[in-house]
Design a protein around this motif. Structure first.
Motif, PDB file in Angstrom:
ATOM      1  N   ARG A 145     -24.832  -9.646   9.110  1.00 48.74           N
ATOM      2  CA  ARG A 145     -23.816 -10.391   9.970  1.00 48.74           C
ATOM      3  C   ARG A 145     -22.666  -9.727  10.656  1.00 48.74           C
ATOM      4  N   PHE A 146     -22.399  -8.420  10.331  1.00 53.11           N
ATOM      5  CA  PHE A 146     -21.573  -7.538  10.753  1.00 53.11           C
ATOM      6  C   PHE A 146     -22.215  -7.088  12.171  1.00 53.11           C
ATOM      7  N   ARG A 147     -23.454  -6.566  12.182  1.00 50.03           N
ATOM      8  CA  ARG A 147     -24.318  -6.206  13.242  1.00 50.03           C
ATOM      9  C   ARG A 147     -24.348  -7.217  14.342  1.00 50.03           C
ATOM     10  N   ALA A 148     -24.341  -8.725  13.860  1.00 46.91           N
ATOM     11  CA  ALA A 148     -24.574  -9.702  14.717  1.00 46.91           C
ATOM     12  C   ALA A 148     -23.314  -9.945  15.489  1.00 46.91           C
ATOM     13  N   LEU A 149     -21.998  -9.384  15.243  1.00 50.17           N
ATOM     14  CA  LEU A 149     -20.890  -9.748  15.691  1.00 50.17           C
ATOM     15  C   LEU A 149     -20.557  -9.147  17.159  1.00 50.17           C
ATOM     16  N   PRO A 150     -20.088 -10.015  18.100  1.00 51.27           N
ATOM     17  CA  PRO A 150     -19.710  -9.119  19.301  1.00 51.27           C
ATOM     18  C   PRO A 150     -19.036  -7.871  19.187  1.00 51.27           C
ATOM     19  N   PRO A 151     -19.419  -6.863  20.135  1.00 44.62           N
ATOM     20  CA  PRO A 151     -18.867  -5.581  19.741  1.00 44.62           C
ATOM     21  C   PRO A 151     -17.268  -5.181  19.811  1.00 44.62           C
ATOM     22  N   ILE A 152     -16.582  -6.188  20.182  1.00 48.32           N
ATOM     23  CA  ILE A 152     -15.077  -6.196  20.199  1.00 48.32           C
ATOM     24  C   ILE A 152     -14.746  -6.693  18.552  1.00 48.32           C
ATOM     25  N   ASP A 153     -15.505  -7.706  18.165  1.00 45.34           N
ATOM     26  CA  ASP A 153     -15.177  -8.048  16.780  1.00 45.34           C
ATOM     27  C   ASP A 153     -15.632  -7.072  15.729  1.00 45.34           C
ATOM     28  N   ARG A 154     -16.633  -6.096  15.899  1.00 46.73           N
ATOM     29  CA  ARG A 154     -17.099  -5.173  14.947  1.00 46.73           C
ATOM     30  C   ARG A 154     -15.952  -3.832  14.937  1.00 46.73           C
ATOM     31  N   GLN A 155     -15.570  -3.882  16.244  1.00 49.20           N
ATOM     32  CA  GLN A 155     -14.404  -2.876  16.235  1.00 49.20           C
ATOM     33  C   GLN A 155     -13.195  -3.379  15.553  1.00 49.20           C
ATOM     34  N   ALA A 156     -12.962  -4.723  15.551  1.00 48.78           N
ATOM     35  CA  ALA A 156     -11.734  -5.240  14.816  1.00 48.78           C
ATOM     36  C   ALA A 156     -11.978  -5.129  13.368  1.00 48.78           C
ATOM     37  N   VAL A 157     -13.136  -5.394  13.008  1.00 50.63           N
ATOM     38  CA  VAL A 157     -13.542  -5.289  11.500  1.00 50.63           C
ATOM     39  C   VAL A 157     -13.278  -3.967  10.874  1.00 50.63           C
ATOM     40  N   VAL A 158     -13.738  -2.767  11.710  1.00 52.87           N
ATOM     41  CA  VAL A 158     -13.855  -1.531  11.188  1.00 52.87           C
ATOM     42  C   VAL A 158     -12.537  -1.010  11.256  1.00 52.87           C
ATOM     43  N   ARG A 159     -11.585  -1.313  12.335  1.00 55.29           N
ATOM     44  CA  ARG A 159     -10.197  -1.077  12.516  1.00 55.29           C
ATOM     45  C   ARG A 159      -9.501  -1.630  11.348  1.00 55.29           C
ATOM     46  N   TYR A 160      -9.679  -2.765  10.998  1.00 52.47           N
ATOM     47  CA  TYR A 160      -8.758  -3.406   9.701  1.00 52.47           C
ATOM     48  C   TYR A 160      -9.240  -2.695   8.519  1.00 52.47           C
ATOM     49  N   LEU A 161     -10.481  -2.223   8.315  1.00 50.24           N
ATOM     50  CA  LEU A 161     -10.850  -1.884   7.016  1.00 50.24           C
ATOM     51  C   LEU A 161     -10.696  -0.236   6.770  1.00 50.24           C
ATOM     52  N   SER A 162     -10.626   0.476   7.981  1.00 48.28           N
ATOM     53  CA  SER A 162     -10.736   1.856   7.936  1.00 48.28           C
ATOM     54  C   SER A 162      -9.190   2.582   7.558  1.00 48.28           C
ATOM     55  N   LEU A 163      -9.434   3.562   6.826  1.00 50.32           N
ATOM     56  CA  LEU A 163      -8.299   4.321   6.475  1.00 50.32           C
ATOM     57  C   LEU A 163      -7.712   5.100   7.806  1.00 50.32           C
ATOM     58  N   ALA A 164      -6.130   4.935   7.798  1.00 50.26           N
ATOM     59  CA  ALA A 164      -5.408   5.546   8.845  1.00 50.26           C
ATOM     60  C   ALA A 164      -4.505   6.630   8.501  1.00 50.26           C
ATOM     61  N   SER A 165      -3.890   6.112   7.323  1.00 53.12           N
ATOM     62  CA  SER A 165      -3.040   7.265   6.521  1.00 53.12           C
ATOM     63  C   SER A 165      -3.031   7.042   5.087  1.00 53.12           C
ATOM     64  N   ILE A 166      -2.459   8.233   4.533  1.00 53.71           N
ATOM     65  CA  ILE A 166      -2.621   8.398   2.978  1.00 53.71           C
ATOM     66  C   ILE A 166      -1.147   8.766   2.732  1.00 53.71           C
ATOM     67  N   ARG A 167      -0.460   8.255   1.486  1.00 51.78           N
ATOM     68  CA  ARG A 167       0.907   8.416   1.249  1.00 51.78           C
ATOM     69  C   ARG A 167       0.913   8.716  -0.374  1.00 51.78           C
ATOM     70  N   THR A 168       1.914   9.504  -0.644  1.00 47.88           N
ATOM     71  CA  THR A 168       1.854  10.057  -2.189  1.00 47.88           C
ATOM     72  C   THR A 168       3.305   9.482  -2.571  1.00 47.88           C
ATOM     73  N   ALA A 169       2.907   8.821  -4.080  1.00 55.16           N
ATOM     74  CA  ALA A 169       4.340   8.389  -4.701  1.00 55.16           C
ATOM     75  C   ALA A 169       4.087   9.134  -6.155  1.00 55.16           C
ATOM     76  N   SER A 170       5.575   9.618  -6.376  1.00 61.49           N
ATOM     77  CA  SER A 170       5.590  10.223  -8.105  1.00 61.49           C
ATOM     78  C   SER A 170       6.829   9.796  -8.683  1.00 61.49           C
ATOM     79  N   MET A 171       6.453   9.672  -9.782  1.00 65.17           N
ATOM     80  CA  MET A 171       7.661   9.334 -10.815  1.00 65.17           C
ATOM     81  C   MET A 171       7.570  10.274 -12.052  1.00 65.17           C
ATOM     82  N   LEU A 172       8.452  10.592 -12.277  1.00 63.66           N
ATOM     83  CA  LEU A 172       8.735  11.555 -13.713  1.00 63.66           C
ATOM     84  C   LEU A 172      10.087  11.050 -14.347  1.00 63.66           C
ATOM     85  N   ARG A 173      10.060  10.617 -15.744  1.00 63.20           N
ATOM     86  CA  ARG A 173      10.948   9.932 -16.413  1.00 63.20           C
ATOM     87  C   ARG A 173      10.731  10.233 -17.820  1.00 63.20           C
TER      88      ARG A 173
END
Length: 229
Positions: free
Chosen positions: A74-102
């Motif tokens: 069903r993804f392959r059947a989508l129009p190209p612009i919709d496939r790009q929207a799906v990929v952009r929404y699901l793809s990793l763009a950044s990673i952050r780190t959180a730390s807590m010591l107590r």
């Protein structure tokens, strides 16, 4: 023959994608059409209202893929612009780190031989992945709980590491774990790595893989250090 085929294609009703329909509603069709024609990456609208609408449409496309059978087809059947929207929404763009010591609430038997930093401690490190819109995709966490007398660890440290996913089609497995030191020693070190995969079907149609790791060392004076990647 070529002209005849092209003429037939022009005679068919045009299929309007969800993203293109959104662009029309927001007056952004001029931005969207070149993307569809050249298969370049989608750049979300810059205004907050348009971005919110863009996220809503992209999330709707992903939700539709997630609830039915054979999402890859069903993804392959989508129009190209919709496939790009799906990929952009699901793809990793950044990673952050959180730390807590107590200092933890665990009870440790007092001793006159205790050194500086004696006590019980909790250290948690977390790697969080986000998409282009700042929405969390997944998290990988490691936590060490230990007690020390200021010189050595007084018991076997408690160790926990796990992954969590927040959007469809992301999965994870442990890729590797190793520990050093522990009770009766001055340090306890734990290295762990996960494999996060974005796949529309298991092991098929994978769009992205990433391998976050956490290398943590707890010390018997109430301090800690390490590295992440």
């Amino acid at each position: 023959m070529t002209n005849t085929t092209s003429g037939r294609q022009r005679a068919r009703p045009r299929r309007v994608s969800a993203v293109a329909a959104l662009a029309v509603a927001l007056g952004l069709l001029g931005q969207v059409q070149p993307v569809a024609a050249t298969s370049r990456s989608i750049t979300p609208p810059s205004t907050s209202t348009a971005t919110t609408a863009w996220i809503t449409v992209s999330a709707g496309l992903v939700a539709q893929l997630a609830v039915g059978p054979d999402p890859l087809a069903r993804f392959r059947a989508l129009p190209p612009i919709d496939r790009q929207a799906v990929v952009r929404y699901l793809s990793l763009a950044s990673i952050r780190t959180a730390s807590m010591l107590r200092r933890s609430s665990a009870v440790r038997r007092a001793s006159s031989a205790s050194g500086p930093g004696a006590g019980c401690w909790t250290w948690k490190w977390e790697r969080d992945a986000y998409n282009f819109f700042g929405l969390k995709l997944w998290a990988y966490v490691q936590q060490i709980d230990w007690c020390d007398d200021g010189y050595t660890l007084t018991a076997v440290p408690q160790l926990l590491n796990y992954g969590s996913t927040y959007l469809p089609f992301w999965t994870w497995v442990h890729a590797g774990d190793h520990v050093w030191g522990g009770a009766g020693q001055s340090t306890f070190r734990s290295w762990t790595q996960a494999d996060f995969s974005l796949c529309l079907t298991p092991n098929i149609g994978c769009i992205q893989n990433t391998y976050p790791w956490l290398d943590m060392t707890a010390r018997a004076n109430g301090t800690a250090g390490g590295s992440v990647g």
